[in-house]
Design an enzyme around this catalytic site. Structure first.
Site, PDB file in Angstrom:
ATOM      1  CD  GLU A  38      -2.776  -0.961   2.569  1.00 13.68           C
ATOM      2  OE1 GLU A  38      -2.444  -0.160   3.470  1.00 13.68           O
ATOM      3  OE2 GLU A  38      -3.713  -1.771   2.682  1.00 13.68           O
ATOM      4  NE  ARG A  95      -4.186   3.074 -23.764  1.00 11.72           N
ATOM      5  CZ  ARG A  95      -3.031   2.408 -23.788  1.00 11.72           C
ATOM      6  NH1 ARG A  95      -2.513   2.032 -24.922  1.00 11.72           N
ATOM      7  NH2 ARG A  95      -2.411   2.115 -22.671  1.00 11.72           N
ATOM      8  CD  GLN A  96     -11.542  -0.521 -21.035  1.00 18.78           C
ATOM      9  OE1 GLN A  96     -11.229  -0.656 -19.858  1.00 18.78           O
ATOM     10  NE2 GLN A  96     -12.269  -1.418 -21.676  1.00 18.78           N
ATOM     11  CG  HIS A 129      -7.099   8.272 -26.224  1.00 19.69           C
ATOM     12  ND1 HIS A 129      -6.199   8.016 -27.230  1.00 19.69           N
ATOM     13  CD2 HIS A 129      -8.112   7.392 -26.391  1.00 19.69           C
ATOM     14  CE1 HIS A 129      -6.651   7.016 -27.960  1.00 19.69           C
ATOM     15  NE2 HIS A 129      -7.808   6.631 -27.475  1.00 19.69           N
ATOM     16  CE  LYS A 191      -5.303   1.638 -37.714  1.00 22.62           C
ATOM     17  NZ  LYS A 191      -4.904   1.291 -36.384  1.00 22.62           N
ATOM     18  NE  ARG A 193     -10.939  -5.234 -36.281  1.00 23.19           N
ATOM     19  CZ  ARG A 193      -9.722  -5.730 -36.171  1.00 23.19           C
ATOM     20  NH1 ARG A 193      -9.442  -6.913 -36.683  1.00 23.19           N
ATOM     21  NH2 ARG A 193      -8.782  -5.052 -35.554  1.00 23.19           N
ATOM     22  CG  ASP A 216      -1.370   7.885 -32.683  1.00 23.15           C
ATOM     23  OD1 ASP A 216      -2.374   8.475 -32.227  1.00 23.15           O
ATOM     24  OD2 ASP A 216      -1.370   6.683 -32.972  1.00 23.15           O
TER      25      ASP A 216
HETATM   26  C1  R5P Z   1      -5.286   4.790 -30.373  1.00 24.08           C
HETATM   27  O1  R5P Z   1      -6.435   5.134 -30.390  1.00 24.08           O
HETATM   28  C2  R5P Z   1      -4.152   5.714 -30.040  1.00 24.08           C
HETATM   29  O2  R5P Z   1      -4.333   6.996 -30.592  1.00 24.08           O
HETATM   30  C3  R5P Z   1      -2.867   5.109 -30.511  1.00 24.08           C
HETATM   31  O3  R5P Z   1      -2.940   4.986 -31.932  1.00 24.08           O
HETATM   32  C4  R5P Z   1      -2.636   3.745 -29.933  1.00 24.08           C
HETATM   33  O4  R5P Z   1      -2.767   3.771 -28.538  1.00 24.08           O
HETATM   34  C5  R5P Z   1      -1.261   3.248 -30.311  1.00 24.08           C
HETATM   35  O5  R5P Z   1      -1.109   1.984 -29.801  1.00 24.08           O
HETATM   36  P1  R5P Z   1       0.008   1.015 -30.351  1.00 24.08           P
HETATM   37  O6  R5P Z   1       1.314   1.733 -30.280  1.00 24.08           O
HETATM   38  O7  R5P Z   1      -0.070  -0.179 -29.417  1.00 24.08           O
HETATM   39  O8  R5P Z   1      -0.366   0.634 -31.749  1.00 24.08           O
END
Ligand code: R5P
Length: 302
Positions: A38, A95-96, A129, A191, A193, A216
C-alpha cells in the site's frame, strides 16, 4: 507568492526540471510503501491555506501511481491546502472512454471522478486521448498540447515537400494541429476491419515523393506507427518520421520501431524513460517542462 510544488514518484526527472525552472525546491514529503504494497504518504511542509501543485504521470505502473496520487491529494486536503492543482502529464486509463460494447467500463470517467473526489481542485494535463475527456472532470481542466514543441523538432528533419499523416481516424484531430503548426497538408489512414483477423488500411491523400510525419497521441506497442510507416513507404514516401505526445513504448515497441521504415521518432517526456531507452537510437525526447511551468504560472495567485 511562490507556489508549493510536490512531485509524486512517477516522473522525478521531469519534477526536478520543473522545480529548477520555477526556482523552488520540491515540497518535502515522505513517499513509501507499507510492507504489503500500500502507498504511504506523509506531507512534511505546512500547506494550510496555500496553493499547491502536484506532479504525477499515471503511466508505466499506472495502478500504483494513480493510487499514490490520490493519497497525496487526500493528505494535502486534510492538511488544509486551499487549492490542489494536479499536473498529470500523461493521464492513464484514458483509452476506455466510451461504452461501445456491453460489459465495458468507462475507466476514464472513473479516474476523473476519483481525482476530483480525492480533493483536487484543478487538473493540468497534455494531449488527452480524446478532447471530450476534459468534460469527464467536475473541476476545471487546463488541456495543453505538445504539437508546437514537437513541430519545432520535426522541422529540421523534414524537407520542403512534406506532409503530416494521421495513422488512424482517432488521431486526425492531433495530426491536424501538427499540420497547422507546420503549415503542411494532411493525409489520413483509414483502417477497415475485413474480418476478426484482417485489417485493410488505405491512405486518403498522396505521400508519393514526400517526407512524411506520422502524428499520434500515444505510442504503446508501436504497431500503429510501424504499420502506418510501412504503408507510406509502400505508397512512395521519401522519408518517414513520427511524433507522439506520450511514448509509453511497451512490449517490443523499441525493437519494432528500430527495425522499421521509420527513420526517427520524437516523443515528449510525459511518460518517464526509466532507463529503458539505451538501445532506442531513433528516439529523440523533447521535454515538456517549460510548457508545464507556463501552465503553472497561468494558475498562480497574484
Ligand atoms: C489509439 O487510439 C491511439 O491513438 C494510438 O494509436 C494507440 O494507442 C497506439 O497503440 P500502439 O502503439 O499499441 O499501436
Amino acid at each position: 507568492m511562490k507556489p508549493l510544488f510536490f512531485c509524486g514518484s512517477s516522473n522525478r526527472h521531469l519534477g526536478d526540471e520543473i522545480s529548477s525552472l520555477l526556482n523552488i525546491h520540491p515540497g518535502r514529503m515522505n513517499l513509501g510503501q507499507f510492507p504489503d504494497g500500500e502507498s504511504f504518504v506523509e506531507i512534511l511542509e505546512p500547506v494550510r491555506g496555500k496553493q499547491v501543485f502536484i506532479l504525477q504521470s499515471i503511466a508505466m505502473n499506472p495502478n500504483f501511481y494513480l493510487m499514490e496520487l490520490l493519497v497525496i491529494i487526500d493528505a494535502l486536503k486534510r492538511a488544509s491546502a486551499k487549492e490542489i492543482i494536479t499536473v498529470i502529464p500523461y493521464l492513464g486509463y484514458c483509452r476506455q472512454d466510451r461504452k461501445d460494447k456491453p460489459g465495458l467500463p468507462i475507466s476514464a470517467k472513473l479516474v476523473a471522478d476519483l481525482i476530483s473526489t480525492a480533493g483536487a481542485t484543478r487538473v493540468i494535463t497534455f494531449d488527452l486521448h480524446a478532447g471530450q475527456l476534459e468534460g469527464f472532470f467536475s473541476i476545471p481542466v487546463d488541456h495543453l498540447h505538445c504539437q508546437n514543441l514537437l513541430a519545432k523538432e520535426a522541422q529540421s528533419l523534414l524537407g520542403e515537400n512534406s506532409i503530416v499523416v494521421a495513422p488512424d481516424i482517432g488521431s486526425v484531430k492531433i495530426a491536424e494541429k501538427m499540420a497547422s503548426c507546420l503549415g503542411s497538408e494532411l493525409a489520413i489512414i483509414e483502417k477497415q476491419r475485413q474480418s476478426a483477423f484482417e485489417v485493410k488500411a488505405s491512405l486518403i491523400g498522396h505521400v508519393d515523393g514526400k517526407d512524411v510525419l506520422i502524428v499520434d497521441d500515444i505510442c504503446s506497442t508501436g504497431g500503429t506507427l510501424v504499420a502506418a510507416a510501412n504503408l507510406c513507404k509502400a505508397q512512395g514516401a521519401r522519408k518517414v518520421i513520427a511524433a507522439v505526445s506520450h511514448g509509453i513504448f511497451t512490449a517490443d515497441a523499441i525493437e519494432k520501431i528500430e527495425g522499421s521504415e521509420l527513420s526517427s521518432i520524437m516523443s515528449t517526456n510525459t511518460v518517464p524513460s526509466l532507463n529503458r531507452f539505451s538501445n532506442f537510437y531513433k528516439l529523440k525526447t523533447v521535454s515538456i517542462a517549460s510548457l508545464i511551468v507556463e501552465g503553472i504560472e497561468n494558475c498562480l495567485w497574484h
